[in-house]
Design an enzyme around this catalytic site. Structure first.
Site, short mmCIF file in Angstrom:
data_model
loop_
_atom_site.label_atom_id
_atom_site.label_comp_id
_atom_site.label_asym_id
_atom_site.label_seq_id
_atom_site.Cartn_x
_atom_site.Cartn_y
_atom_site.Cartn_z
N ILE A 115 13.12 1.90 -4.73
CA ILE A 115 12.72 2.94 -3.96
C ILE A 115 12.06 2.22 -2.68
CG2 ILE A 115 10.75 4.76 -3.59
CD1 ILE A 115 11.13 5.38 -6.43
N GLY A 171 6.85 -3.93 -0.85
CA GLY A 171 6.07 -4.09 0.11
C GLY A 171 5.43 -5.38 -0.14
N GLY A 172 4.13 -5.64 0.61
CA GLY A 172 3.54 -6.72 0.20
C GLY A 172 3.04 -6.84 -1.06
N VAL A 208 8.25 -0.78 -5.75
CA VAL A 208 8.24 0.49 -6.69
C VAL A 208 9.78 0.79 -6.88
CG1 VAL A 208 8.11 2.81 -6.21
CG2 VAL A 208 6.35 1.42 -4.89
N LYS A 220 5.41 1.65 -9.92
CA LYS A 220 4.90 0.51 -8.86
C LYS A 220 4.46 -0.90 -9.52
CE LYS A 220 2.24 1.64 -5.57
NZ LYS A 220 1.23 2.21 -4.77
N ASP A 246 -5.20 8.34 2.96
CA ASP A 246 -4.01 8.45 3.73
C ASP A 246 -3.24 9.86 3.49
OD1 ASP A 246 -2.46 7.20 5.34
OD2 ASP A 246 -1.29 6.16 3.85
#
Length: 711
Positions: free
Chosen positions: A21, A24-25, A29, A43, A137
């Protein structure tokens, strides 16, 4: 979504992996399927972070807290293993589009739909807060739309009240335009539930009006308006709803409604027919596609040289969620090295591309470099013996003016032959044409516009603007690494230039919030109506600064700063961001420019092995001693488009059909790998950030900032 890589595991816990999906850092995912057939988003945290005992403990606490969230309108935690070598957490997978994608593609939602959306999200937040969490967020990209209602997702930066989170307390956590004033000030306080209410108000305003209530632009400008100005709710058509949203957006947390008050005000809603016509069919189609996923197909691993160790957690915090490792793909810039042949080949169809750039105005040097590189790329493509089509090129000059840029865009969108556009070549001209190109679904690829406003537009997976360089807000990242790891300095002085207030404030804020753990940061401001940097230089010396960062964007004013520092006897590291790295700075600063360090999105192709063939061809064809700035990036932009066109076959090409293949592409160019984040659609930041240093009066390219070695 992207195919699994050869290095990806087949299973995580009880889940069989189907696709990627996003990456990232902090980790990757995956889309996965349980033994019972249910889909999940898994994740997986990278091992280097899990090796930190305090990080693993924090992950364990947050996974336990997230598991306590029990609400219909959230994505429940299905399973987790905080003790695994690479800790993981699985949540239910929602195949529907995000609110951001829906509004961008279909326009604002009707007031009744917005009320139903708000009521459901209030119930989701009530459960989040009851579990001792604050989401922090809430934004359109973190709300997915299902047939029965929305789902609030991504508790990756939610934090348990009173506990240490997976993020540092002194950082701005959230998305400009949707974060609360108390988040935006980032003074180390703990945002509470009223912060989520404010963010929800921003989200509902966006859903009703089609734009965020504090406008767009640079992150600094949006944050400034969030803290100091009233929201613009003129686009919300319903008076009671507008009044309720305005209450959520009060600057004082105490003045905002509580969640129970907000739930009552939003009224009753059913579970059927909550979406406007057209959207249920889109969601159902998306769900059917996911349910029919075939067995996983694995992409080959990238053939890139091994790099340095992954960045530390602190550096990832500075990068934000758009930064990440590269997703591998089969696209490569090797197409330009194919053996040429003079033998006649069968006739092939023609695909027409266009260059849209400033060729006669203030940016003509860059525009000329773009045109020359694209012409070379077209020639290289047409010389291939295995090509399935020829490329034809149109070149259009906008003189660097917004009105002329719009005229060019209208001409190109009306020309049914043009498949894609390389350009425009500046922020002004790109922003002036984004809506024209997007409405016509004509892909435009620009490696030269860095506006945060354009970046927000380009980040939608359905819009035609492809900004393939990191936005301006990423500029502090290479400087941060240089000052903390490459040439460490514990005492920083930041010189803010009021002549570029928003840009300067943004650079200074991000560096201040990520100051050395045991160091100090002082800030000194130079008024816009003054070019005297001597007082600021003297203050930096008095603070015993080991590094000074000029935070503005003027080459001439940066030169004045350099001269003042030299006169004051400063001998430490001096640094600035890309706009200052200009011949005008070197000419005005003279010897005072020596040793200055710059963050940049530009490369020197002479220093890159994959670009050697391009450099030889360019200098020979145009009779120049070196490749001008921006040309190598133009060659890569054309390469990306040519690769997608190759995949589209030999039949007629609908330009709009190229948008999603381009957005999902991972392309290895001569300058770097270009890939887009699967969840946001934004270009991945890390590969496109570089360091330069002035050496013997000339800019010296140090390389991609994570790969630069310590002195």
């Amino acid at each position: 979504m992207r195919p699994l890589l050869a290095a990806d595991p087949e299973t995580i816990g009880p889940y069989r992996l189907l696709a990627r999906i996003g990456a990232g850092g902090m980790g990757v995912v995956y889309l996965a399927r349980s033994e019972g057939g249910a889909l999940a988003a898994v994740k997986v945290i990278r091992a280097e972070h899990a090796a930190d005992p305090s990080f693993r403990a924090r992950f364990r606490r947050e996974a336990q807290a997230a598991a306590r969230v029990d609400a219909r309108w959230t994505t429940p935690v299905l399973a987790a293993d905080p003790e695994a070598p690479e800790p993981w957490l699985a949540t239910a997978f929602v195949p529907g589009p995000s609110l951001a994608e829906t509004v961008a593609g279909h326009g604002p939602l009707p007031p009744d739909t917005v009320r139903a959306l708000g009521a459901r999200l209030v119930e989701a937040l009530t459960a989040v807060h009851a579990a001792g969490l604050v989401h922090r967020d809430i934004k359109p990209g973190n709300v997915l739309l299902a047939l029965d209602g929305p789902r609030l997702i991504d508790f990756g930066i939610a934090r348990a009240g009173g506990a240490t989170a997976l993020t540092a307390t002194d950082l701005v956590i959230g998305t400009p335009g949707y974060l609360s004033p108390e988040q935006a000030r980032a003074r180390g306080g703990e945002p509470g539930p009223p912060s989520d209410v404010f963010s929800l108000g921003c989200l509902l305003a966006y859903a009703a009006a089609g734009r965020p209530p504090f406008g767009t632009g640079t992150a600094a400008a949006v944050i400034f308006r969030t803290i100091h100005e009233a929201p613009d709710l003129t686009g919300v058509p319903d008076d009671p709803l507008r009044t309720l949203i305005a209450r959520c957006l009060k600057k004082s947390p105490a003045a905002r409604p509580t969640l129970p008050e907000l739930r009552t005000a939003l009224g009753h809603f059913g579970t059927d027919d909550w979406l406007p016509p057209g959207l249920p069919a889109l969601i159902a189609e998306r769900s059917a596609q996911v349910l029919e996923l075939p067995e996983p197909q694995r992409a080959e691993p990238p053939t890139l040289a091994a790099g340095p160790p992954a960045p530390t957690r602190r550096r990832f915090l500075l990068l934000g969620t758009s930064a990440g490792v590269l997703a591998a793909g089969g696209a490569t810039a090797a197409w330009y090295t194919t053996t040429r042949s003079s033998a006649r080949t069968p006739a092939v169809p023609t695909r027409t591309l266009a260059v849209h750039a400033d060729l006669t105005g203030p940016g003509k040097a860059l525009g000329s470099a773009i045109e020359q590189a694209v012409r070379l790329a077209v020639s290289d493509h047409n010389a291939r013996v295995d090509r399935s089509f020829d490329l034809a090129l149109q070149v259009h000059d906008d003189h660097g003016e917004a009105a002329r840029s719009q005229a060019v865009a209208r001409q190109l969108t009306a020309d049914g032959r043009v498949c894609a556009v390389i350009g425009p070549s500046s922020d002004t001209t790109a922003l002036a044409t984004r809506d024209i190109y997007t409405k016509a679904s004509l892909p435009t690829v620009t490696a030269w516009a860095g506006s945060d406003d354009l970046y927000a537009t380009a980040s939608s997976t359905h819009l035609a603007v492809f900004q393939i360089r990191p936005a301006d807000y990423a500029m502090p990242t290479p400087l941060f690494r240089y000052l903390t790891e490459i040439h460490p300095a514990s005492r920083w002085a930041l010189i803010e230039d009021d002549a570029a207030r928003d840009f300067s404030w943004l650079i200074a804020r991000l560096l201040t919030e990520n100051a050395p753990t045991h160091g100090t940061v002082t800030t000194h401001t130079v008024p816009a109506d003054s070019d005297d940097f001597a007082p600021a230089a003297a203050a930096a010396i008095a603070a015993r600064a080991q590094a000074v960062v000029y935070c503005g964007n003027s080459p001439q004013r940066a030169a004045a700063c350099a001269r003042a520092l030299r006169t004051a006897g400063f001998t430490g590291t001096a640094a600035a961001a890309q706009p200052v790295l200009d011949p005008a700075f070197l000419a005005a600063a003279g010897a005072a420019a020596e040793g200055w360090v710059f963050s940049s999105t530009w490369v020197d192709p002479v220093r890159l092995a994959p670009a050697a063939t391009f450099v030889r061809a360019f200098t020979r064809r145009y009779g120049v001693p070196s490749v001008p700035a921006g040309a190598a990036e133009a060659y890569d932009a054309l390469g990306m488009v040519a690769h997608v066109l190759t995949q589209s076959g030999t039949g007629p090409v609908d330009p709009g059909s190229l948008i999603l293949p381009l957005r999902s592409l991972s392309y290895q160019g001569i300058t770097r790998t270009f890939a887009f984040d699967a969840s946001t659609g934004a270009v991945q930041l890390n590969p496109g950030l570089f360091l330069w240093r002035i050496r013997r009066g000339r800019p010296d390219f140090l390389g991609q900032y994570q790969q630069v070695k310590a002195a």
